[in-house]
Design an enzyme around this catalytic site. Structure first.
Site, PDB file in Angstrom:
ATOM      1  N   HIS A   1      23.917  -6.303   1.113  1.00 48.58           N
ATOM      2  CA  HIS A   1      22.711  -6.027   0.323  1.00 48.58           C
ATOM      3  C   HIS A   1      22.685  -6.915  -0.917  1.00 48.58           C
ATOM      4  CE1 HIS A   1      22.359  -2.335   2.746  1.00 48.58           C
ATOM      5  NE2 HIS A   1      21.084  -2.353   2.394  1.00 48.58           N
TER       6      HIS A   1
ATOM      7  N   LYS B   1      21.899  -3.711  -5.926  1.00 43.00           N
ATOM      8  CA  LYS B   1      22.092  -2.382  -5.305  1.00 43.00           C
ATOM      9  C   LYS B   1      23.171  -1.602  -6.055  1.00 43.00           C
ATOM     10  CE  LYS B   1      22.684  -0.031  -0.883  1.00 43.00           C
ATOM     11  NZ  LYS B   1      21.661   0.955  -1.216  1.00 43.00           N
TER      12      LYS B   1
HETATM   13  P1  NAD Z   1      15.257   0.162  -8.275  1.00 39.66           P
HETATM   14  O1  NAD Z   1      16.429   0.290  -9.181  1.00 39.66           O
HETATM   15  O2  NAD Z   1      14.505  -1.116  -8.225  1.00 39.66           O
HETATM   16  O3  NAD Z   1      14.185   1.328  -8.565  1.00 39.66           O
HETATM   17  C1  NAD Z   1      14.516   2.631  -8.904  1.00 39.66           C
HETATM   18  C2  NAD Z   1      13.446   3.109  -9.866  1.00 39.66           C
HETATM   19  O4  NAD Z   1      13.636   4.498 -10.107  1.00 39.66           O
HETATM   20  C3  NAD Z   1      13.518   2.379 -11.219  1.00 39.66           C
HETATM   21  O5  NAD Z   1      12.240   1.929 -11.604  1.00 39.66           O
HETATM   22  C4  NAD Z   1      14.035   3.467 -12.149  1.00 39.66           C
HETATM   23  O6  NAD Z   1      13.595   3.327 -13.498  1.00 39.66           O
HETATM   24  C5  NAD Z   1      13.432   4.714 -11.477  1.00 39.66           C
HETATM   25  N1  NAD Z   1      14.052   5.943 -11.952  1.00 39.66           N
HETATM   26  C6  NAD Z   1      15.351   6.169 -12.291  1.00 39.66           C
HETATM   27  N2  NAD Z   1      15.494   7.413 -12.784  1.00 39.66           N
HETATM   28  C7  NAD Z   1      14.267   7.993 -12.733  1.00 39.66           C
HETATM   29  C8  NAD Z   1      13.778   9.259 -13.116  1.00 39.66           C
HETATM   30  N3  NAD Z   1      14.570  10.189 -13.665  1.00 39.66           N
HETATM   31  N4  NAD Z   1      12.453   9.534 -12.932  1.00 39.66           N
HETATM   32  C9  NAD Z   1      11.629   8.609 -12.395  1.00 39.66           C
HETATM   33  N5  NAD Z   1      12.033   7.359 -12.053  1.00 39.66           N
HETATM   34  C10 NAD Z   1      13.350   7.062 -12.200  1.00 39.66           C
HETATM   35  O7  NAD Z   1      15.820   0.525  -6.824  1.00 39.66           O
HETATM   36  P2  NAD Z   1      15.119   0.266  -5.403  1.00 39.66           P
HETATM   37  O8  NAD Z   1      15.641  -1.003  -4.826  1.00 39.66           O
HETATM   38  O9  NAD Z   1      13.658   0.492  -5.508  1.00 39.66           O
HETATM   39  O10 NAD Z   1      15.795   1.444  -4.562  1.00 39.66           O
HETATM   40  C11 NAD Z   1      15.638   2.789  -4.942  1.00 39.66           C
HETATM   41  C12 NAD Z   1      16.487   3.657  -4.027  1.00 39.66           C
HETATM   42  O11 NAD Z   1      15.985   3.576  -2.695  1.00 39.66           O
HETATM   43  C13 NAD Z   1      17.952   3.244  -3.955  1.00 39.66           C
HETATM   44  O12 NAD Z   1      18.750   4.403  -3.842  1.00 39.66           O
HETATM   45  C14 NAD Z   1      18.018   2.420  -2.668  1.00 39.66           C
HETATM   46  O13 NAD Z   1      19.301   2.384  -2.102  1.00 39.66           O
HETATM   47  C15 NAD Z   1      17.059   3.193  -1.814  1.00 39.66           C
HETATM   48  N6  NAD Z   1      16.453   2.461  -0.697  1.00 39.66           N
HETATM   49  C16 NAD Z   1      16.230   3.178   0.426  1.00 39.66           C
HETATM   50  C17 NAD Z   1      15.586   2.599   1.505  1.00 39.66           C
HETATM   51  C18 NAD Z   1      15.257   3.450   2.710  1.00 39.66           C
HETATM   52  O14 NAD Z   1      14.695   2.929   3.700  1.00 39.66           O
HETATM   53  N7  NAD Z   1      15.537   4.752   2.663  1.00 39.66           N
HETATM   54  C19 NAD Z   1      15.179   1.251   1.451  1.00 39.66           C
HETATM   55  C20 NAD Z   1      15.422   0.543   0.280  1.00 39.66           C
HETATM   56  C21 NAD Z   1      16.037   1.163  -0.803  1.00 39.66           C
END
Ligand code: NAD
Length: 266
Positions: free
Chosen positions: A152, A156
């Site tokens: 990744h 991440k």
């Molecule tokens: P990222 O860090 O770019 O985004 C996360 C967002 O959540 C940020 O903007 C952050 O400020 C916000 N956040 C944190 N705490 C918060 C709160 N208390 N209230 C509201 N918002 C809050 O990360 P990303 O790449 O967008 O990934 C997010 C999650 O999704 C990770 O855990 C990643 O592993 C997961 N993910 C899952 C899949 C899937 O298919 N299930 C795919 C990609 C990513």
């Protein structure tokens, strides 16, 4: 028309969900949530998703009703927002990874009140892979060593990926293995010979890789490798939106991506 809310809207996933949801005639975005203190609070969500003025401001609390909320944030935030959804009768799709056992239990609890779908990977390909690895593991028995390698992007936060863990769980469920006894996370030092039952999980962090997973079944003189590569985050975004539409009007319960994608087990 489904009213949707997004938690973690300024993140890599959240922003793309906002963008694709705005192009979807079956969806109406009604709330865009971010953590308190985020510099984009108060701005129109269109400013981060590139879809012009939407009239929906980025806020840190959920004050309007939605049919379904999509969460891609952090494990702590996922549980907090699920609690709020359970009180407001809003279905929830959680894509956030890195959830611990107690956090998973909380979702089980909320699923008694609202429809919940928690999945570490929303892509069709990976959900097919989830079905496939157990079958292959059963077929090769202990003749082949099983290793999972995931790669990744450098940003991440959790390792190994939720998808790699789910792949290992699927192999454990299909064979006489357990996550606690048989899974090792990387190797270092004089580790000795590899036990036949062992599943090794290895996390590579590199540049801007969206998400690669390879399950290696290796024997003497040959090996099988099954690889999934996500080319774009929109693959997960489309899956999450499909999941949101699927559970929005369902009765309370725990749903999974196989239900949404109608992937049959063979
Ligand atoms: P990222 O860090 O770019 O985004 C996360 C967002 O959540 C940020 O903007 C952050 O400020 C916000 N956040 C944190 N705490 C918060 C709160 N208390 N209230 C509201 N918002 C809050 O990360 P990303 O790449 O967008 O990934 C997010 C999650 O999704 C990770 O855990 C990643 O592993 C997961 N993910 C899952 C899949 C899937 O298919 N299930 C795919 C990609 C990513």
């Amino acid at each position: 028309m489904f009213k949707i809310a997004i938690n973690g809207v300024c993140g890599r996933m959240g922003a793309r969900i906002a963008a694709l949801a705005s192009e979807d005639s079956e969806l109406k975005l009604v709330a865009a949530l971010e953590r308190s203190g985020h510099p984009m609070l108060g701005k129109d969500v269109g400013s981060i998703s590139g879809c012009g003025d939407t009239g929906v401001k980025i806020t840190s609390s959920l004050t309007v009703h939605a049919d379904v909320l999509i969460d891609f944030s952090s494990p702590e935030s996922s549980v907090t927002i699920a609690d709020i959804c359970s009180k407001k009768n809003i279905a929830i799709v959680v894509g956030t990874t890195g959830l611990g056992p107690q956090q998973h239990e909380k979702f089980q609890y909320y699923s008694q009140v609202i429809p919940c779908l928690v999945s570490p990977n929303m892509s069709i390909g990976v959900n097919i892979l989830f079905n496939l690895v157990g079958q292959v593991a059963r077929m090769v028995e202990n003749e082949f060593d099983i290793e999972i390698v995931e790669t990744h992007h450098r940003f991440k936060k959790d390792a190994p990926s939720g998808t790699a863990l789910r792949l290992a769980e699927k192999i454990c469920e299909a064979t006489e293995r357990t996550m606690e006894q048989d899974v090792v996370y990387g190797r270092n030092g004089i580790t000795g010979e590899r036990p036949a039952n062992q599943i090794g999980i290895h996390a590579v962090r590199s540049g801007d890789v969206v998400g690669d997973h390879t399950v290696v079944f290796g024997s003497l003189g040959e090996r099988i490798e099954i690889t999934h590569k996500a080319h774009t985050r929109d693959t997960f975004v489309r899956g999450a939106i499909r999941a949101a539409k699927f559970i929005a009007k369902k009765p309370p319960g725990m749903y999974c991506m196989s239900d949404v994608l109608q992937i049959r087990s063979y």
